[in-house]
Scaffold this motif. Sequence first.
Motif, PDB file in Angstrom:
ATOM      1  N   ILE A   1     -56.666 -27.005  21.686  1.00  0.00           N
ATOM      2  CA  ILE A   1     -56.105 -25.664  21.891  1.00  0.00           C
ATOM      3  C   ILE A   1     -54.715 -25.730  22.523  1.00  0.00           C
ATOM      4  O   ILE A   1     -53.822 -24.944  22.173  1.00  0.00           O
ATOM      5  N   THR A   2     -54.506 -26.661  23.439  1.00  0.00           N
ATOM      6  CA  THR A   2     -53.232 -26.729  24.170  1.00  0.00           C
ATOM      7  C   THR A   2     -52.248 -27.720  23.552  1.00  0.00           C
ATOM      8  O   THR A   2     -51.175 -27.944  24.112  1.00  0.00           O
ATOM      9  N   LEU A   3     -52.613 -28.300  22.425  1.00  0.00           N
ATOM     10  CA  LEU A   3     -51.752 -29.331  21.827  1.00  0.00           C
ATOM     11  C   LEU A   3     -50.607 -28.742  21.024  1.00  0.00           C
ATOM     12  O   LEU A   3     -49.671 -29.451  20.655  1.00  0.00           O
ATOM     13  N   GLN A   4     -50.678 -27.469  20.712  1.00  0.00           N
ATOM     14  CA  GLN A   4     -49.580 -26.803  20.015  1.00  0.00           C
ATOM     15  C   GLN A   4     -49.474 -25.365  20.497  1.00  0.00           C
ATOM     16  O   GLN A   4     -50.429 -24.814  21.053  1.00  0.00           O
ATOM     17  N   ARG A   5     -48.327 -24.784  20.280  1.00  0.00           N
ATOM     18  CA  ARG A   5     -48.099 -23.410  20.722  1.00  0.00           C
ATOM     19  C   ARG A   5     -49.036 -22.463  19.968  1.00  0.00           C
ATOM     20  O   ARG A   5     -49.224 -22.590  18.759  1.00  0.00           O
ATOM     21  N   PRO A   6     -49.650 -21.496  20.676  1.00  0.00           N
ATOM     22  CA  PRO A   6     -50.517 -20.523  19.994  1.00  0.00           C
ATOM     23  C   PRO A   6     -49.756 -19.751  18.919  1.00  0.00           C
ATOM     24  O   PRO A   6     -48.536 -19.554  19.005  1.00  0.00           O
ATOM     25  N   SER A   7     -50.488 -19.318  17.923  1.00  0.00           N
ATOM     26  CA  SER A   7     -49.883 -18.586  16.816  1.00  0.00           C
ATOM     27  C   SER A   7     -49.618 -17.133  17.189  1.00  0.00           C
ATOM     28  O   SER A   7     -50.142 -16.610  18.186  1.00  0.00           O
ATOM     29  N   LEU A   8     -48.814 -16.470  16.358  1.00  0.00           N
ATOM     30  CA  LEU A   8     -48.579 -15.040  16.553  1.00  0.00           C
ATOM     31  C   LEU A   8     -49.866 -14.250  16.360  1.00  0.00           C
ATOM     32  O   LEU A   8     -50.055 -13.195  16.974  1.00  0.00           O
ATOM     33  N   LYS A   9     -50.749 -14.757  15.515  1.00  0.00           N
ATOM     34  CA  LYS A   9     -52.052 -14.107  15.347  1.00  0.00           C
ATOM     35  C   LYS A   9     -52.831 -14.129  16.651  1.00  0.00           C
ATOM     36  O   LYS A   9     -53.431 -13.120  17.046  1.00  0.00           O
ATOM     37  N   SER A  10     -52.815 -15.260  17.357  1.00  0.00           N
ATOM     38  CA  SER A  10     -53.506 -15.341  18.644  1.00  0.00           C
ATOM     39  C   SER A  10     -52.872 -14.398  19.665  1.00  0.00           C
ATOM     40  O   SER A  10     -53.569 -13.759  20.459  1.00  0.00           O
ATOM     41  N   LEU A  11     -51.548 -14.314  19.639  1.00  0.00           N
ATOM     42  CA  LEU A  11     -50.851 -13.401  20.550  1.00  0.00           C
ATOM     43  C   LEU A  11     -51.265 -11.959  20.283  1.00  0.00           C
ATOM     44  O   LEU A  11     -51.512 -11.187  21.213  1.00  0.00           O
ATOM     45  N   ASP A  12     -51.372 -11.599  19.013  1.00  0.00           N
ATOM     46  CA  ASP A  12     -51.807 -10.255  18.635  1.00  0.00           C
ATOM     47  C   ASP A  12     -53.256 -10.015  19.060  1.00  0.00           C
ATOM     48  O   ASP A  12     -53.607  -8.938  19.567  1.00  0.00           O
ATOM     49  N   ARG A  13     -54.104 -11.025  18.879  1.00  0.00           N
ATOM     50  CA  ARG A  13     -55.505 -10.895  19.281  1.00  0.00           C
ATOM     51  C   ARG A  13     -55.624 -10.680  20.788  1.00  0.00           C
ATOM     52  O   ARG A  13     -56.468  -9.903  21.246  1.00  0.00           O
ATOM     53  N   TYR A  14     -54.781 -11.349  21.559  1.00  0.00           N
ATOM     54  CA  TYR A  14     -54.815 -11.207  23.011  1.00  0.00           C
ATOM     55  C   TYR A  14     -54.330  -9.818  23.452  1.00  0.00           C
ATOM     56  O   TYR A  14     -55.004  -9.137  24.235  1.00  0.00           O
ATOM     57  N   THR A  15     -53.159  -9.402  22.966  1.00  0.00           N
ATOM     58  CA  THR A  15     -52.562  -8.162  23.464  1.00  0.00           C
ATOM     59  C   THR A  15     -53.212  -6.910  22.888  1.00  0.00           C
ATOM     60  O   THR A  15     -53.434  -5.929  23.615  1.00  0.00           O
ATOM     61  N   ASP A  16     -53.546  -6.929  21.583  1.00  0.00           N
ATOM     62  CA  ASP A  16     -54.004  -5.712  20.920  1.00  0.00           C
ATOM     63  C   ASP A  16     -55.516  -5.602  20.771  1.00  0.00           C
ATOM     64  O   ASP A  16     -56.028  -4.523  20.447  1.00  0.00           O
ATOM     65  N   PHE A  17     -56.213  -6.706  20.989  1.00  0.00           N
ATOM     66  CA  PHE A  17     -57.667  -6.672  20.861  1.00  0.00           C
ATOM     67  C   PHE A  17     -58.375  -7.019  22.179  1.00  0.00           C
ATOM     68  O   PHE A  17     -59.200  -6.251  22.667  1.00  0.00           O
ATOM     69  N   TRP A  18     -58.040  -8.194  22.749  1.00  0.00           N
ATOM     70  CA  TRP A  18     -58.775  -8.629  23.937  1.00  0.00           C
ATOM     71  C   TRP A  18     -58.544  -7.717  25.149  1.00  0.00           C
ATOM     72  O   TRP A  18     -59.493  -7.306  25.816  1.00  0.00           O
ATOM     73  N   LEU A  19     -57.294  -7.400  25.451  1.00  0.00           N
ATOM     74  CA  LEU A  19     -57.033  -6.600  26.644  1.00  0.00           C
ATOM     75  C   LEU A  19     -57.657  -5.204  26.563  1.00  0.00           C
ATOM     76  O   LEU A  19     -58.279  -4.761  27.535  1.00  0.00           O
ATOM     77  N   PRO A  20     -57.540  -4.470  25.442  1.00  0.00           N
ATOM     78  CA  PRO A  20     -58.258  -3.186  25.362  1.00  0.00           C
ATOM     79  C   PRO A  20     -59.778  -3.365  25.454  1.00  0.00           C
ATOM     80  O   PRO A  20     -60.465  -2.535  26.063  1.00  0.00           O
ATOM     81  N   PHE A  21     -60.283  -4.432  24.864  1.00  0.00           N
ATOM     82  CA  PHE A  21     -61.717  -4.743  24.930  1.00  0.00           C
ATOM     83  C   PHE A  21     -62.130  -4.992  26.380  1.00  0.00           C
ATOM     84  O   PHE A  21     -63.134  -4.467  26.866  1.00  0.00           O
ATOM     85  N   LEU A  22     -61.336  -5.781  27.087  1.00  0.00           N
ATOM     86  CA  LEU A  22     -61.602  -6.086  28.488  1.00  0.00           C
ATOM     87  C   LEU A  22     -61.517  -4.825  29.351  1.00  0.00           C
ATOM     88  O   LEU A  22     -62.319  -4.626  30.266  1.00  0.00           O
ATOM     89  N   HIS A  23     -60.547  -3.971  29.049  1.00  0.00           N
ATOM     90  CA  HIS A  23     -60.392  -2.730  29.804  1.00  0.00           C
ATOM     91  C   HIS A  23     -61.616  -1.831  29.641  1.00  0.00           C
ATOM     92  O   HIS A  23     -62.086  -1.211  30.604  1.00  0.00           O
ATOM     93  N   LYS A  24     -62.162  -1.783  28.455  1.00  0.00           N
ATOM     94  CA  LYS A  24     -63.329  -0.939  28.193  1.00  0.00           C
ATOM     95  C   LYS A  24     -64.589  -1.492  28.853  1.00  0.00           C
ATOM     96  O   LYS A  24     -65.406  -0.735  29.387  1.00  0.00           O
ATOM     97  N   TYR A  25     -64.729  -2.811  28.820  1.00  0.00           N
ATOM     98  CA  TYR A  25     -65.950  -3.443  29.330  1.00  0.00           C
ATOM     99  C   TYR A  25     -65.668  -4.247  30.605  1.00  0.00           C
ATOM    100  O   TYR A  25     -66.249  -5.302  30.815  1.00  0.00           O
TER     101      TYR A  25
END
Length: 235
Positions: free
Chosen positions: A36-60
Amino acid sequence: MEPVAKLPEVFEFSSDLVNQSRDHISFLQGLHRHGITLQRPSLKSLDRYTDFWLPFLHKYQSEELVPPADIAWLWHCRRLAPHQYTAFILAKFGPSTPTLEANPPFAFQLDSTTGCLPSSTRSSKVGEQELLSKTMNLWKQEYPNESFFLNLEEGIEDKEAEAMETLVNNFDLLGSTDRQATFLWQVSGPHFSDDGFLLEGLSNYYKFLKLRNYTTKQFPLCQHIKLTCSGTRTS
């Protein structure tokens, strides 16, 4: 010159920072071992973190949640800049939002049966599996069309995508992963598995906190103080 205040022989913190340091190292080792740390995360992962995980975390936010590995790494690096992270959360969800912290800390999932959990949550295999499955089930309810784990094909970016804007609230999150990926090698010596050395780091961390009461100067930190300090920011 004013006399320097003497340190107490006994000092206490609100959490077990020695075990926390062990969990922090295990977390970094697990992410590295699985690439996981051997290469820079993709833009898809960045989108998953900001637009999916954080709202999910906020709700739950009252639930114990274990993120997938690509999100866990980005979230960890983001919380190593706590002031910027807090400002981002308040801007995204409103001024009354509590800081969204990891519960449990230093945890991630690789697939539906495998994950990394801190020592405080390793009660039984059944309990661990229930904890991992709960996050996935809630995610499926919230995002039925978004895979919980990163699709590797979606993680491959073309050169045009690499040049896109990647700042999150003026913070270069992807760039921070490049810097943080080397930290594991700084805390991989055999002495970082020694309780006495970790306790010495805890003592030095306490002295560092006391020193900050007397000066505003910035000091380079030795690695066992860095380990303790970064652990308090991300647990």
